[in-house]
Motif scaffolding. Sequence first.
Motif, PDB file in Angstrom:
ATOM      1  N   ARG A   1       0.803  -1.224   0.000  1.00 56.76           N
ATOM      2  CA  ARG A   1       0.000   0.000   0.000  1.00 56.76           C
ATOM      3  C   ARG A   1       0.835   1.273   0.000  1.00 56.76           C
ATOM      4  NH1 ARG A   1      -2.191  -3.370   4.434  1.00 56.76           N
ATOM      5  NH2 ARG A   1      -3.850  -4.630   3.497  1.00 56.76           N
ATOM      6  N   VAL A   2       2.112   1.148   0.335  1.00 55.09           N
ATOM      7  CA  VAL A   2       2.989   2.317   0.395  1.00 55.09           C
ATOM      8  C   VAL A   2       4.279   2.000  -0.350  1.00 55.09           C
ATOM      9  CG1 VAL A   2       4.142   3.998   1.874  1.00 55.09           C
ATOM     10  CG2 VAL A   2       2.073   2.841   2.686  1.00 55.09           C
ATOM     11  N   MET A   3       4.723   2.911  -1.212  1.00 56.13           N
ATOM     12  CA  MET A   3       5.999   2.748  -1.911  1.00 56.13           C
ATOM     13  C   MET A   3       6.789   4.036  -1.847  1.00 56.13           C
ATOM     14  SD  MET A   3       5.585   0.358  -5.284  1.00 56.13           S
ATOM     15  CE  MET A   3       7.379   0.416  -5.473  1.00 56.13           C
ATOM     16  N   GLN A   4       8.089   3.872  -1.666  1.00 57.92           N
ATOM     17  CA  GLN A   4       8.971   5.036  -1.672  1.00 57.92           C
ATOM     18  C   GLN A   4       9.483   5.246  -3.090  1.00 57.92           C
ATOM     19  OE1 GLN A   4      12.583   4.676   0.556  1.00 57.92           O
ATOM     20  NE2 GLN A   4      13.018   6.868   0.529  1.00 57.92           N
ATOM     21  N   MET A   5       9.167   6.376  -3.671  1.00 59.03           N
ATOM     22  CA  MET A   5       9.675   6.705  -5.001  1.00 59.03           C
ATOM     23  C   MET A   5       9.543   8.197  -5.246  1.00 59.03           C
ATOM     24  SD  MET A   5       6.656   5.612  -7.688  1.00 59.03           S
ATOM     25  CE  MET A   5       6.918   3.874  -7.485  1.00 59.03           C
ATOM     26  N   ARG A   6      10.352   8.674  -6.158  1.00 59.45           N
ATOM     27  CA  ARG A   6      10.235  10.056  -6.620  1.00 59.45           C
ATOM     28  C   ARG A   6       9.421   9.997  -7.911  1.00 59.45           C
ATOM     29  NH1 ARG A   6      12.425  13.367  -2.506  1.00 59.45           N
ATOM     30  NH2 ARG A   6      14.347  12.412  -1.744  1.00 59.45           N
ATOM     31  N   THR A   7       8.156  10.343  -7.813  1.00 59.47           N
ATOM     32  CA  THR A   7       7.270  10.140  -8.958  1.00 59.47           C
ATOM     33  C   THR A   7       7.630  11.020 -10.156  1.00 59.47           C
ATOM     34  OG1 THR A   7       5.701  11.734  -7.997  1.00 59.47           O
ATOM     35  CG2 THR A   7       5.334   9.390  -7.555  1.00 59.47           C
ATOM     36  N   GLU A   8       8.408  12.083  -9.934  1.00 59.01           N
ATOM     37  CA  GLU A   8       8.809  12.936 -11.047  1.00 59.01           C
ATOM     38  C   GLU A   8      10.036  12.390 -11.779  1.00 59.01           C
ATOM     39  OE1 GLU A   8      11.131  14.406  -7.474  1.00 59.01           O
ATOM     40  OE2 GLU A   8       9.113  13.632  -7.906  1.00 59.01           O
ATOM     41  N   HIS A   9      10.634  11.308 -11.245  1.00 56.92           N
ATOM     42  CA  HIS A   9      11.792  10.700 -11.882  1.00 56.92           C
ATOM     43  C   HIS A   9      11.378   9.800 -13.037  1.00 56.92           C
ATOM     44  CE1 HIS A   9      14.809  11.135  -8.279  1.00 56.92           C
ATOM     45  NE2 HIS A   9      14.351  12.290  -8.727  1.00 56.92           N
ATOM     46  N   ARG A  10      12.330   9.536 -13.911  1.00 56.07           N
ATOM     47  CA  ARG A  10      12.116   8.672 -15.061  1.00 56.07           C
ATOM     48  C   ARG A  10      12.005   7.215 -14.627  1.00 56.07           C
ATOM     49  NH1 ARG A  10      14.177   9.636 -20.255  1.00 56.07           N
ATOM     50  NH2 ARG A  10      14.166  11.822 -19.648  1.00 56.07           N
ATOM     51  N   ALA A  11      11.048   6.496 -15.207  1.00 59.99           N
ATOM     52  CA  ALA A  11      10.916   5.052 -14.974  1.00 59.99           C
ATOM     53  C   ALA A  11      11.668   4.335 -16.084  1.00 59.99           C
ATOM     54  CB  ALA A  11       9.447   4.648 -14.969  1.00 59.99           C
ATOM     55  N   HIS A  12      12.851   3.837 -15.764  1.00 61.29           N
ATOM     56  CA  HIS A  12      13.697   3.213 -16.786  1.00 61.29           C
ATOM     57  C   HIS A  12      13.300   1.746 -16.970  1.00 61.29           C
ATOM     58  CE1 HIS A  12      16.315   6.595 -17.542  1.00 61.29           C
ATOM     59  NE2 HIS A  12      16.421   6.805 -16.248  1.00 61.29           N
ATOM     60  N   LEU A  13      12.180   1.545 -17.667  1.00 58.61           N
ATOM     61  CA  LEU A  13      11.647   0.213 -17.925  1.00 58.61           C
ATOM     62  C   LEU A  13      11.858  -0.144 -19.390  1.00 58.61           C
ATOM     63  CD1 LEU A  13       8.211   0.572 -16.060  1.00 58.61           C
ATOM     64  CD2 LEU A  13      10.435  -0.065 -15.109  1.00 58.61           C
TER      65      LEU A  13
ATOM     66  N   GLU B   1      16.232   1.122  -2.220  1.00 60.21           N
ATOM     67  CA  GLU B   1      15.952   2.526  -1.894  1.00 60.21           C
ATOM     68  C   GLU B   1      16.826   3.493  -2.688  1.00 60.21           C
ATOM     69  OE1 GLU B   1      16.638   5.554   1.878  1.00 60.21           O
ATOM     70  OE2 GLU B   1      16.395   3.412   2.260  1.00 60.21           O
ATOM     71  N   TYR B   2      18.122   3.212  -2.744  1.00 59.96           N
ATOM     72  CA  TYR B   2      19.066   4.113  -3.440  1.00 59.96           C
ATOM     73  C   TYR B   2      18.679   4.302  -4.900  1.00 59.96           C
ATOM     74  CZ  TYR B   2      23.440   5.590  -5.656  1.00 59.96           C
ATOM     75  OH  TYR B   2      24.394   6.241  -6.397  1.00 59.96           O
ATOM     76  N   PHE B   3      18.242   3.227  -5.556  1.00 66.61           N
ATOM     77  CA  PHE B   3      17.927   3.281  -6.980  1.00 66.61           C
ATOM     78  C   PHE B   3      16.564   3.915  -7.224  1.00 66.61           C
ATOM     79  CE2 PHE B   3      20.716  -0.207  -5.991  1.00 66.61           C
ATOM     80  CZ  PHE B   3      21.753  -0.031  -6.890  1.00 66.61           C
ATOM     81  N   ILE B   4      15.715   3.902  -6.190  1.00 66.65           N
ATOM     82  CA  ILE B   4      14.382   4.480  -6.327  1.00 66.65           C
ATOM     83  C   ILE B   4      14.429   6.000  -6.192  1.00 66.65           C
ATOM     84  CG2 ILE B   4      12.095   4.626  -5.245  1.00 66.65           C
ATOM     85  CD1 ILE B   4      12.432   1.672  -4.488  1.00 66.65           C
ATOM     86  N   VAL B   5      15.220   6.486  -5.257  1.00 70.27           N
ATOM     87  CA  VAL B   5      15.215   7.928  -4.969  1.00 70.27           C
ATOM     88  C   VAL B   5      16.285   8.686  -5.746  1.00 70.27           C
ATOM     89  CG1 VAL B   5      14.290   7.541  -2.665  1.00 70.27           C
ATOM     90  CG2 VAL B   5      16.766   7.709  -2.963  1.00 70.27           C
ATOM     91  N   THR B   6      17.224   7.981  -6.393  1.00 69.68           N
ATOM     92  CA  THR B   6      18.290   8.639  -7.148  1.00 69.68           C
ATOM     93  C   THR B   6      17.885   8.776  -8.608  1.00 69.68           C
ATOM     94  OG1 THR B   6      19.951   7.656  -5.690  1.00 69.68           O
ATOM     95  CG2 THR B   6      20.730   8.560  -7.781  1.00 69.68           C
ATOM     96  N   GLU B   7      18.097   9.928  -9.175  1.00 71.60           N
ATOM     97  CA  GLU B   7      17.780  10.166 -10.590  1.00 71.60           C
ATOM     98  C   GLU B   7      18.988   9.804 -11.443  1.00 71.60           C
ATOM     99  OE1 GLU B   7      15.671  10.433 -13.208  1.00 71.60           O
ATOM    100  OE2 GLU B   7      14.803  12.360 -12.630  1.00 71.60           O
ATOM    101  N   PHE B   8      18.828   8.808 -12.317  1.00 75.61           N
ATOM    102  CA  PHE B   8      19.891   8.399 -13.238  1.00 75.61           C
ATOM    103  C   PHE B   8      19.541   8.862 -14.651  1.00 75.61           C
ATOM    104  CE2 PHE B   8      20.356   5.300  -9.805  1.00 75.61           C
ATOM    105  CZ  PHE B   8      21.727   5.252  -9.634  1.00 75.61           C
ATOM    106  N   THR B   9      20.561   9.270 -15.394  1.00 77.15           N
ATOM    107  CA  THR B   9      20.392   9.596 -16.810  1.00 77.15           C
ATOM    108  C   THR B   9      21.365   8.746 -17.614  1.00 77.15           C
ATOM    109  OG1 THR B   9      21.979  11.428 -16.692  1.00 77.15           O
ATOM    110  CG2 THR B   9      19.657  11.957 -16.323  1.00 77.15           C
ATOM    111  N   PHE B  10      20.992   8.437 -18.850  1.00 77.80           N
ATOM    112  CA  PHE B  10      21.793   7.561 -19.687  1.00 77.80           C
ATOM    113  C   PHE B  10      21.876   8.123 -21.106  1.00 77.80           C
ATOM    114  CE2 PHE B  10      19.679   5.048 -16.458  1.00 77.80           C
ATOM    115  CZ  PHE B  10      20.657   4.200 -15.982  1.00 77.80           C
TER     116      PHE B  10
END
Length: 498
Positions: free
Chosen positions: A265-277, A399-408
């Motif tokens: 029911r609860v997830m930690q994420m920065r919703t404005e970040h890119r979802a690299h799927l 957690e680190y990968f969820i809250v950190t913004e990565f660019t490629f």
Amino acid sequence: MSSDIQDYYRNKTVFVTGGTGFMGIVLIEKLLRATEVKRIYMMVRPKAGKSIEERLTNFCQNVLFEKMRNTGVTLTDRVHVILGDCQAPKLGISVEDRKALIAEVNVVFHLAATVRFDEPLQKALNINVRATLELLELAKEMRNLEAFVHVSSAFANCVVHSIDEKYYVNKLGIGAVQMCELADSLSNETTNKLATVFCAEYKNTYTFTKSLAEEAVLTVGRALPISIFRPAIVVPTYKEPVTGWAGNFYGPTAALYASARGVLRVMQMRTEHRAHLVPADSCASLMLAIGWETARSDQRQRLNLAPPIYNYTNDDENPLLWKQYVKTITDFGPIMPIAQMIWFPFMITVGEKWLYDILTFFYHTIPGYIIDFLLTLKGKRKRMTKLYRSIHKLTGATEYFIVTEFTFTMDNTKSLWDSLSTIDKEIFNFDMRSINWREYLEFSLAGMRLYLAKEGPETVARAQKMYRRFKILHQLLRALLIGLFAFLVWIVASKLFL
């Protein structure tokens, strides 16, 4: 028009490690369906008391091969299993099988890896690094080798946040060979303790060892016709051979299933970040294209250049943000709920760790203890508190990968796409710009119902009825709790001020 990629793989012999994994199955299916490959050698180890022949039989029964089976094709005519184990010396491959591989193989796809973030360092080294070194040495003996595609991860070099298609071996502090030699000189226990030192910046043993494997490709495999494929988070298929096929309970698909059941029911994420799927079928097409490109490009070897790297992530021209992901799933959730739900499915996303911890206590921990108490009264086994501990352990590791913004950057991948003929672009489509994300996420939700929850269309009406009932109960409970909280505040305020 003829297909250059199809022409290349015609009558070729391919060796695949990790073929029984999620991405490996999709790759092999695509090879068999889209090309006239002569033979696929698949390295398999006995598992769960089943022989490699029994595992091949189960493998060929996968729903992904249904279209091919319906055409009368016998998969075992072209797929041959060989006994092997990434944790064994020389990959556990027999002398006779090694001779066959050395004499026949033209293309190698190395997908085998442990993807667990919390794997002990010794085991992660054996599977992700030592096995890669062993396979590179075997590849050097292959007389007809034309291409070797090593599958890494877009997050293998997470010590930097802007990741280009280049090597970051200077961040490791040690090479693959040296790390394995060090581990050999120490006990398993001591090696595992070293994870706190070597893996500190990499956050876990997975990314550290995958980065070490890239260093092995650069140094030990440099003379080979070899390339590195770096996919981001591999998710269910988009269109091929079926929509929304999910082969495991990892990553966003697992979260989607847990949320649909009303557990998560609860997830930690920065919703404005890119979802690299990246869809698994797109990954398979790109891997085959990389194999073709590696075989036809001999300039790198002549000039002794570093093996090329192909990043594969969310595209700037067709971005997907986490907030879009959550909104789309929320929109389609009431249309395609699952009958296995234990409560009304909803999701709260937060970016701050302290707020996440508070909310999980109220939305996960307390309900978990209440449900287990009720299960105990019924004489059933407690399970919810244990489940939530596992969920929180997993979210802590990611957690680190969820809250950190990565660019490629994806210059090599885009150049490869631009080099394809029109027919190859149609057959081996890996253009991230062509994905309709809303359509894809709808397919993923339907695939989760069918392949993970094992619920077909016949359960939809019953699930929708359950969804409406749980929604009413959820709203009543929320109103009750808000009223109780307001009453408590009024009691406290009246004591203090009246």
